[in-house]
Scaffold this motif. Structure first.
Motif, PDB file in Angstrom:
ATOM      1  N   ILE A 228     -25.941  -4.597  56.611  1.00  0.00           N
ATOM      2  CA  ILE A 228     -26.894  -4.619  55.493  1.00  0.00           C
ATOM      3  C   ILE A 228     -28.261  -5.153  55.926  1.00  0.00           C
ATOM      4  O   ILE A 228     -29.285  -4.505  55.692  1.00  0.00           O
ATOM      5  N   VAL A 232     -31.650  -2.850  55.968  1.00  0.00           N
ATOM      6  CA  VAL A 232     -32.847  -3.298  55.243  1.00  0.00           C
ATOM      7  C   VAL A 232     -34.046  -3.261  56.189  1.00  0.00           C
ATOM      8  O   VAL A 232     -35.138  -2.817  55.815  1.00  0.00           O
ATOM      9  N   HIS A 233     -33.833  -3.704  57.416  1.00  0.00           N
ATOM     10  CA  HIS A 233     -34.885  -3.646  58.444  1.00  0.00           C
ATOM     11  C   HIS A 233     -35.310  -2.205  58.700  1.00  0.00           C
ATOM     12  O   HIS A 233     -36.513  -1.899  58.786  1.00  0.00           O
ATOM     13  N   MET A 235     -34.997   0.382  56.680  1.00  0.00           N
ATOM     14  CA  MET A 235     -35.672   0.876  55.486  1.00  0.00           C
ATOM     15  C   MET A 235     -37.123   0.405  55.452  1.00  0.00           C
ATOM     16  O   MET A 235     -38.036   1.181  55.117  1.00  0.00           O
ATOM     17  N   GLU A 236     -37.359  -0.848  55.837  1.00  0.00           N
ATOM     18  CA  GLU A 236     -38.705  -1.414  55.780  1.00  0.00           C
ATOM     19  C   GLU A 236     -39.624  -0.799  56.828  1.00  0.00           C
ATOM     20  O   GLU A 236     -40.829  -0.631  56.582  1.00  0.00           O
ATOM     21  N   ILE A 248     -31.807   4.438  52.465  1.00  0.00           N
ATOM     22  CA  ILE A 248     -31.519   3.928  51.119  1.00  0.00           C
ATOM     23  C   ILE A 248     -30.159   4.413  50.646  1.00  0.00           C
ATOM     24  O   ILE A 248     -29.396   3.672  50.015  1.00  0.00           O
ATOM     25  N   LEU A 251     -27.612   2.200  52.323  1.00  0.00           N
ATOM     26  CA  LEU A 251     -27.589   0.870  51.705  1.00  0.00           C
ATOM     27  C   LEU A 251     -26.932   0.912  50.335  1.00  0.00           C
ATOM     28  O   LEU A 251     -26.161   0.020  49.973  1.00  0.00           O
ATOM     29  N   PHE A 265     -28.210  -8.250  50.167  1.00  0.00           N
ATOM     30  CA  PHE A 265     -29.347  -7.332  50.074  1.00  0.00           C
ATOM     31  C   PHE A 265     -30.532  -8.017  49.400  1.00  0.00           C
ATOM     32  O   PHE A 265     -31.676  -7.923  49.871  1.00  0.00           O
ATOM     33  N   ARG A 268     -31.998 -10.884  51.617  1.00  0.00           N
ATOM     34  CA  ARG A 268     -32.754 -10.416  52.789  1.00  0.00           C
ATOM     35  C   ARG A 268     -34.035  -9.673  52.404  1.00  0.00           C
ATOM     36  O   ARG A 268     -34.651  -9.031  53.248  1.00  0.00           O
ATOM     37  N   GLY A 270     -34.429  -7.174  50.151  1.00  0.00           N
ATOM     38  CA  GLY A 270     -34.309  -5.757  49.854  1.00  0.00           C
ATOM     39  C   GLY A 270     -35.077  -5.323  48.623  1.00  0.00           C
ATOM     40  O   GLY A 270     -35.720  -4.255  48.614  1.00  0.00           O
ATOM     41  N   LEU A 274     -38.182  -2.609  48.575  1.00  0.00           N
ATOM     42  CA  LEU A 274     -38.161  -1.424  47.721  1.00  0.00           C
ATOM     43  C   LEU A 274     -39.417  -1.358  46.852  1.00  0.00           C
ATOM     44  O   LEU A 274     -39.975  -0.276  46.628  1.00  0.00           O
TER      45      LEU A 274
END
Length: 385
Positions: A228, A232-233, A235-236, A248, A251, A265, A268, A270, A274
């Motif tokens: 997770i 998230v990393h 996604m960013e 996404i 996740l 999530f 961290r 998330g 988003l």
């Protein structure tokens, strides 16, 4: 105020998918810790239950508890109505008390057992699937080149077709200490010395997401293995909008209905990430693909709606409740502002595209859901009154 069906829907209220399951017996168990030969779980009421890490079989079917390791050569079945896994000795097998290879004698012997050699999840073995898994592990360890990319895409494509079946998904993640880091590496847009192309990152996220969705035991595995924070990393830091949407998706599959993963999530960052992902503003600044931007925008808002929806996250931790409520207030404001932008986009298009109205409707649905769940913190702007 600009007239729009979306504003009417938001003001009048759209039926939201809200249902809180109050039956504690039906609530899934969350693994709190695994220590040596013992696993402890906590249910939705905070009651703790501990049991052996190694499943001890008898001649009768018994429920396999969350996180338990299963010895080989057992008869394992799944109740297709409830998803509960059951196991027993094969007919003709001796009592497990007489089997040194099935029962750990004591804590000292348990400490000597190498976790890496024990399968995370038992189940039938598919040779073709295993060949693809072994090939994927080998390919992903090599340096990036065109030949490797083509082979990876072919192998990932075959896996994506297979992992929709539970038994195949479980086999994929059986060697979790190798497979989960491999998917993290393949999906990472910042991987050193050079990341895999977006086509590989995208398909890698699709395969892992398809494998774990709606499977609590596999969600436990990726949660424990650190997937997770890693995704998230990704996604960013993902610059390709189509691939960001697949991160996404992965996740969402990991987090949905799993309170521990949900809390991780949020913890961290998330929710913040988003909120900072505004693909429509991004496409306007770069003159990029507007179609992909709208798809990503829809995926974000629907993921946010699910994150706040108690139907999908009925067991949210008390420690995270206030933080989630704060995020709900921020997201109400964010969704309202973006919804007004989508209204303006729809009004300026001649004629308005279906994707503009789809975005507008998705914002309205998410806003109403947040308002129904967090009436004290989610304040609607005056334009919606």
């Amino acid at each position: 105020m600009v007239p729009c069906l979306c504003l009417v829907a938001a003001a009048a209220g759209i039926p939201a998918r809200l249902h809180i399951q109050d039956n504690a017996a039906d609530r899934a168990m969350e693994i709190e810790n695994i220590h040596g030969d013992t696993i402890c779980t906590v249910d939705g009421n905070g009651d703790q239950t501990c049991y052996p890490r190694l499943f001890v079989a008898t001649n009768e079917f018994q429920a396999i508890k969350p996180g338990q390791d299963i010895p080989p050569n057992l008869h394992v079945q799944i109740d297709m109505q409830t998803g509960q896994r059951m196991a027993r000795l094969m007919p003709g097998s001796e009592d497990p008390a007489d089997r040194k290879d099935l029962v750990l004698a004591d804590a000292d012997e348990a400490a000597k057992t190498n976790d890496d050699t024990r399968p995370a999840v038992p189940g039938p073995h598919n040779e073709h699937l295993q060949e693809n898994i072994d090939r994927l592990v080998e390919l992903s360890s090599a340096l990036v080149n065109n030949k490797q990319v083509n082979s990876l895409l072919q192998t990932l494509g075959e896996l994506e077709e297979l992992v929709h079946e539970t038994r195949h998904a479980e086999q994929l993640l059986r060697n979790r200490h190798v497979v989960v880091p491999m998917f993290i590496r393949l999906s990472d847009p910042t991987h050193k010395p050079i990341p895999w192309p977006s086509s590989v990152r995208r398909l890698s996220s699709v395969v892992l997401g398809a494998a774990v969705q709606n499977n609590r035991e596999l969600q436990d595995i990726v949660h424990i293995e650190g997937a997770i924070p890693a995704f998230v990393h990704s996604m960013e830091n993902e610059m390709d909008m189509r691939t960001a949407g697949k991160h996404i998706f992965a996740l969402s599959a990991m987090v949905r209905g799993h309170p521990g993963a949900h809390m991780q999530f949020v913890d961290r960052g998330g929710m913040r990430i988003l909120r900072e992902m505004n693909p429509m503003a991004f496409v306007a600044a770069r003159d990029d693909d507007e179609y992909e931007a709208r798809k990503l925008d829809l995926r974000i808002v629907r993921f946010v709606e699910d994150l706040f929806n108690p139907e999908f996250n009925p067991e949210i931790h008390v420690d995270a409740a206030s933080l989630v409520a704060q995020n709900a207030a921020v997201w109400c404001s964010t969704l309202a502002a973006r919804m007004m932008d989508s209204v303006e986009d729809a009004e300026t298009e001649r004629p308005a595209s279906s994707s503009s109205y789809a975005r507008c409707s998705a914002y309205a649905t998410a806003l109403h859901s947040l308002k129904a769940t967090f009436p004290e913190t989610c304040k609607m702007p005056a334009e919606f009154g």
